[in-house]
Every structure is written in structure tokens, then in C-alpha cells.
Design a protein around this motif. Structure first.
Motif, PDB file in Angstrom:
ATOM      1  N   ALA A   7       0.834  -1.208   0.000  1.00 47.85           N
ATOM      2  CA  ALA A   7       0.000   0.000   0.000  1.00 47.85           C
ATOM      3  C   ALA A   7       0.866   1.256   0.000  1.00 47.85           C
ATOM      4  CB  ALA A   7      -0.937  -0.009   1.206  1.00 47.85           C
ATOM      5  N   ASN A   8       1.958   1.242   0.772  1.00 50.67           N
ATOM      6  CA  ASN A   8       2.859   2.394   0.789  1.00 50.67           C
ATOM      7  C   ASN A   8       3.541   2.581  -0.558  1.00 50.67           C
ATOM      8  OD1 ASN A   8       2.273   3.005   3.435  1.00 50.67           O
ATOM      9  ND2 ASN A   8       4.050   1.958   4.286  1.00 50.67           N
ATOM     10  N   ILE A   9       3.938   1.458  -1.169  1.00 51.28           N
ATOM     11  CA  ILE A   9       4.568   1.541  -2.492  1.00 51.28           C
ATOM     12  C   ILE A   9       3.596   2.157  -3.499  1.00 51.28           C
ATOM     13  CG2 ILE A   9       5.401   0.181  -4.451  1.00 51.28           C
ATOM     14  CD1 ILE A   9       6.705  -1.716  -2.519  1.00 51.28           C
ATOM     15  N   GLU A  10       2.352   1.709  -3.464  1.00 49.41           N
ATOM     16  CA  GLU A  10       1.362   2.223  -4.420  1.00 49.41           C
ATOM     17  C   GLU A  10       1.129   3.718  -4.225  1.00 49.41           C
ATOM     18  OE1 GLU A  10      -3.232   1.448  -5.963  1.00 49.41           O
ATOM     19  OE2 GLU A  10      -2.367   0.178  -4.400  1.00 49.41           O
ATOM     20  N   PHE A  44       2.274   6.504  -6.903  1.00 44.73           N
ATOM     21  CA  PHE A  44       1.223   7.341  -7.494  1.00 44.73           C
ATOM     22  C   PHE A  44       1.587   8.814  -7.394  1.00 44.73           C
ATOM     23  CE2 PHE A  44      -2.687   9.687  -7.711  1.00 44.73           C
ATOM     24  CZ  PHE A  44      -3.430   9.031  -8.684  1.00 44.73           C
ATOM     25  N   LEU A  45       2.020   9.230  -6.217  1.00 45.67           N
ATOM     26  CA  LEU A  45       2.370  10.632  -6.009  1.00 45.67           C
ATOM     27  C   LEU A  45       3.538  11.046  -6.888  1.00 45.67           C
ATOM     28  CD1 LEU A  45       2.033  10.716  -2.125  1.00 45.67           C
ATOM     29  CD2 LEU A  45       0.529  11.873  -3.745  1.00 45.67           C
ATOM     30  N   PRO A  68       0.773  12.975   2.072  1.00 47.13           N
ATOM     31  CA  PRO A  68       0.671  13.130   0.615  1.00 47.13           C
ATOM     32  C   PRO A  68       0.895  14.552   0.134  1.00 47.13           C
ATOM     33  CG  PRO A  68      -1.092  11.731   1.435  1.00 47.13           C
ATOM     34  CD  PRO A  68      -0.429  12.321   2.644  1.00 47.13           C
ATOM     35  N   GLU A  69       0.458  15.541   0.930  1.00 50.42           N
ATOM     36  CA  GLU A  69       0.572  16.934   0.491  1.00 50.42           C
ATOM     37  C   GLU A  69       2.017  17.400   0.391  1.00 50.42           C
ATOM     38  OE1 GLU A  69      -1.181  15.865   3.019  1.00 50.42           O
ATOM     39  OE2 GLU A  69      -3.277  16.131   2.463  1.00 50.42           O
ATOM     40  N   SER A  70       2.931  16.792   1.155  1.00 51.63           N
ATOM     41  CA  SER A  70       4.307  17.286   1.180  1.00 51.63           C
ATOM     42  C   SER A  70       5.333  16.250   0.748  1.00 51.63           C
ATOM     43  CB  SER A  70       4.664  17.752   2.605  1.00 51.63           C
ATOM     44  OG  SER A  70       4.528  16.684   3.542  1.00 51.63           O
ATOM     45  N   PHE A  71       4.916  15.006   0.497  1.00 54.80           N
ATOM     46  CA  PHE A  71       5.860  13.922   0.240  1.00 54.80           C
ATOM     47  C   PHE A  71       6.792  14.217  -0.928  1.00 54.80           C
ATOM     48  CE2 PHE A  71       6.676   9.941  -2.169  1.00 54.80           C
ATOM     49  CZ  PHE A  71       7.553   9.356  -1.279  1.00 54.80           C
ATOM     50  N   VAL A  72       6.228  14.594  -2.074  1.00 53.34           N
ATOM     51  CA  VAL A  72       7.059  14.816  -3.267  1.00 53.34           C
ATOM     52  C   VAL A  72       8.012  15.996  -3.055  1.00 53.34           C
ATOM     53  CG1 VAL A  72       7.047  15.378  -5.728  1.00 53.34           C
ATOM     54  CG2 VAL A  72       5.360  13.774  -4.791  1.00 53.34           C
ATOM     55  N   PHE A 128      -8.442   9.986  -0.648  1.00 51.22           N
ATOM     56  CA  PHE A 128      -7.258  10.755  -1.008  1.00 51.22           C
ATOM     57  C   PHE A 128      -6.992  10.664  -2.506  1.00 51.22           C
ATOM     58  CE2 PHE A 128      -2.739  10.492  -2.059  1.00 51.22           C
ATOM     59  CZ  PHE A 128      -2.411  11.820  -1.891  1.00 51.22           C
ATOM     60  N   MET A 129      -7.090   9.458  -3.067  1.00 52.79           N
ATOM     61  CA  MET A 129      -6.870   9.292  -4.496  1.00 52.79           C
ATOM     62  C   MET A 129      -7.882  10.095  -5.303  1.00 52.79           C
ATOM     63  SD  MET A 129      -4.203   7.581  -5.061  1.00 52.79           S
ATOM     64  CE  MET A 129      -3.072   6.480  -4.226  1.00 52.79           C
ATOM     65  N   LEU A 130      -9.125  10.119  -4.837  1.00 57.72           N
ATOM     66  CA  LEU A 130     -10.122  10.955  -5.510  1.00 57.72           C
ATOM     67  C   LEU A 130      -9.697  12.417  -5.500  1.00 57.72           C
ATOM     68  CD1 LEU A 130     -13.609   9.599  -4.357  1.00 57.72           C
ATOM     69  CD2 LEU A 130     -12.638   9.547  -6.664  1.00 57.72           C
TER      70      LEU A 130
END
Length: 275
Positions: free
Chosen positions: A12-15, A19-20, A108-112, A160-162
Motif C-alpha cells: 500500500a505504501n509503495i502504491e 502514485f504521487l 501526501p501533500e508534502s511527500f514529493v 485521497f486518491m479521488l
């Protein structure tokens, strides 16, 4: 655009991380354990490596030690991915030689942005992102129906994906509706005129292929697309072969590619409606 290797044993973490990264124009690579992570780093020569510290067997510290001895990977930043649950964990990972760390759970908002801070090529990525909005007005030039008469329905049980998909489609000349389950999607279709459906496959209660099968029966003029990160595509391929689904896209899907695919789907729907 950077090639980023994720060494993580949680699918799940990999996905999510893949995705991000894909959504922001990077190329994600992945390995599910330490030995395969070391092998992938040596064969793929990524621009950055994010490694889970608590891997089973060969843990993140052992992976780090193996990679740091390889002169061909000397300039590649290696980040620890860790919950930092105990006092002194931060100092421990930095003292071991990691170039930095990403805290779990992933934000997710800051990961990248956190990863890009360690990339020498980060400005080039920013330039690509800055140019992306230029593609958004293109569909407006087509002599198609007014924006309010065209509607896309996104279906995914992951809220989140939505949100990510909706963000990618901001400014496009059509309405975007969302549903968090197959049942909710069918309810939306009963009350809204929808031309294109983009549906996740792995949802509890009702799989995406079942959702699209019911949509195809009730609303045959719709264009029905699948979006999935699952390795087993047999049900999706069967749905495409039978005409239940029109196409399938694999996660992660970048913003520009997503917009292009949806534009193609609306063109196909116009042809289907006119036939």
C-alpha cells in the motif's frame, strides 16, 4: 524528471508513493525488500533512493551500508523512511549515513516536495510542472458541447486518491463528479448525465468491473475506463474484451497523461452518441 527508487515491503505504501511521484512527473521504481533494493539500485542507477528502515531480514541500515560502499552510487541521496517513534531515532538514521529522512505515515501533500529537496535536478522538475497548465485550455478549442453539458465521474474508494485525481483535472472544460463506492457511483449515474466514467478496480463491496458492467447495461453510450494498480489484470482484460470497459490505465498516471486520456474519452463518447 527524476528516477526514484522506493525500497518498501508494504504494498500500500509503495502504491501511494509511486502514485504521487508519477503524478508529479517522476519515474517511480520499487523493490519489496533489501536485497532486491540493492540490486535495483545497482542496475537502475536512480537519482534518489527512499528506503524503509524496518525492512524484514536485510533492514534499511544494512541496505544503506551496501549502497554506500558502491562508488557508482556515491552521489545518490539515500533517505530513510521511518516512523521516528523512539527518542533518538532521528539522530540514529542521520548518524548512520542517511542523507535525510521521510517520516511515516506519509503526508501526501508534502511527500514529493520533501524528496525533491534532495534532488539536484529539482529545478528542472519545477519547470515541467510550471509548463503543465499550458495544456489545460486545449480542449476548449474543440467545437464540442458546452462544458456544463459534459461530465466525468471518478470512482474510487480511496478519498485521497479521488482528491489527487480531482486536483489533476482542475480547470478542465467539464464537470467532475466523484463517488467513493460502486453503489454511490450507480446512484450518481441514476441522477446525473455522465459521459465518461473512470473507475478503480479494487473496491470493497463491488469491483470496478461490476460497476462498469451495470453502467454499460443502463447507459451504453457512456465511455467506461478502468484505473488500477493491481498486478492481476485478468478481470479487467475480460471486461475490455466483452465491451464492458473501453480501456484500462495503470497507476500511477501523470496529470498531463490523465487529461489527454479523458479528452480522448470525451471525443469517443461524442462519436458514440452520434452513431
Amino acid at each position: 524528471m527524476a528516477r526514484i527508487l522506493i525500497i518498501e515491503d508494504n504494498p500500500a505504501n509503495i502504491e501511494l508513493m509511486s502514485f504521487l511521484l508519477g503524478a508529479y512527473g517522476h519515474t517511480p521504481l520499487s523493490a519489496a525488500d533489501g536485497p532486491r533494493g540493492v540490486a535495483a539500485a545497482r542496475s537502475e542507477r536512480p537519482d534518489l533512493i527512499a528506503c524503509d528502515v524496518n525492512l524484514p531480514g536485510m533492514d534499511g541500515f544494512a541496505v544503506l551500508a551496501a549502497l554506500k560502499t558502491d562508488p557508482q552510487l556515491a552521489g545518490v541521496p539515500i533517505l530513510a523512511v521511518t516512523a521516528l517513534a523512539m527518542a533518538g531515532d532521528r539522530e540514529k538514521v542521520l548518524a548512520a549515513g542517511f542523507d535525510g529522512y521521510i517520516s511515516k505515515p506519509i503526508e501526501p501533500e508534502s511527500f514529493v516536495a520533501e524528496l525533491e529537496a534532495f534532488l539536484a535536478a529539482a529545478p528542472a522538475v519545477a519547470q515541467v510542472d510550471a509548463s503543465a497548465p499550458a495544456a489545460r485550455p486545449v480542449p476548449v478549442q474543440a467545437p464540442s458541447a458546452p462544458p456544463e453539458e459534459r461530465t466525468l465521474l471518478l470512482v474510487d474508494d480511496d478519498r485521497f486518491m479521488l482528491g489527487v485525481l480531482n486536483d489533476m483535472l482542475v480547470g478542465q472544460p467539464y464537470r467532475v463528479l466523484s463517488a467513493c463506492s460502486g453503489e454511490e457511483a450507480l446512484e450518481v449515474l441514476d441522477h446525473e448525465a455522465v459521459e465518461v466514467i473512470l473507475c478503480d478496480q479494487a473496491m470493497p463491496g463491488m469491483l470496478g468491473t461490476e460497476v462498469l458492467a451495470r453502467a454499460a447495461e443502463r447507459y451504453p453510450k457512456t465511455v467506461r475506463l478502468m484505473l488500477s494498480g493491481q498486478p492481476d489484470l485478468s478481470e479487467i482484460e475480460a471486461a475490455i474484451a466483452s465491451g464492458v470497459a473501453d480501456d484500462h490505465y495503470i497507476k500511477p498516471l501523470g496529470a498531463r497523461t490523465l487529461r489527454e486520456r479523458i479528452d480522448e474519452a470525451f471525443r469517443l463518447q461524442s462519436q458514440r452518441a452520434a452513431a
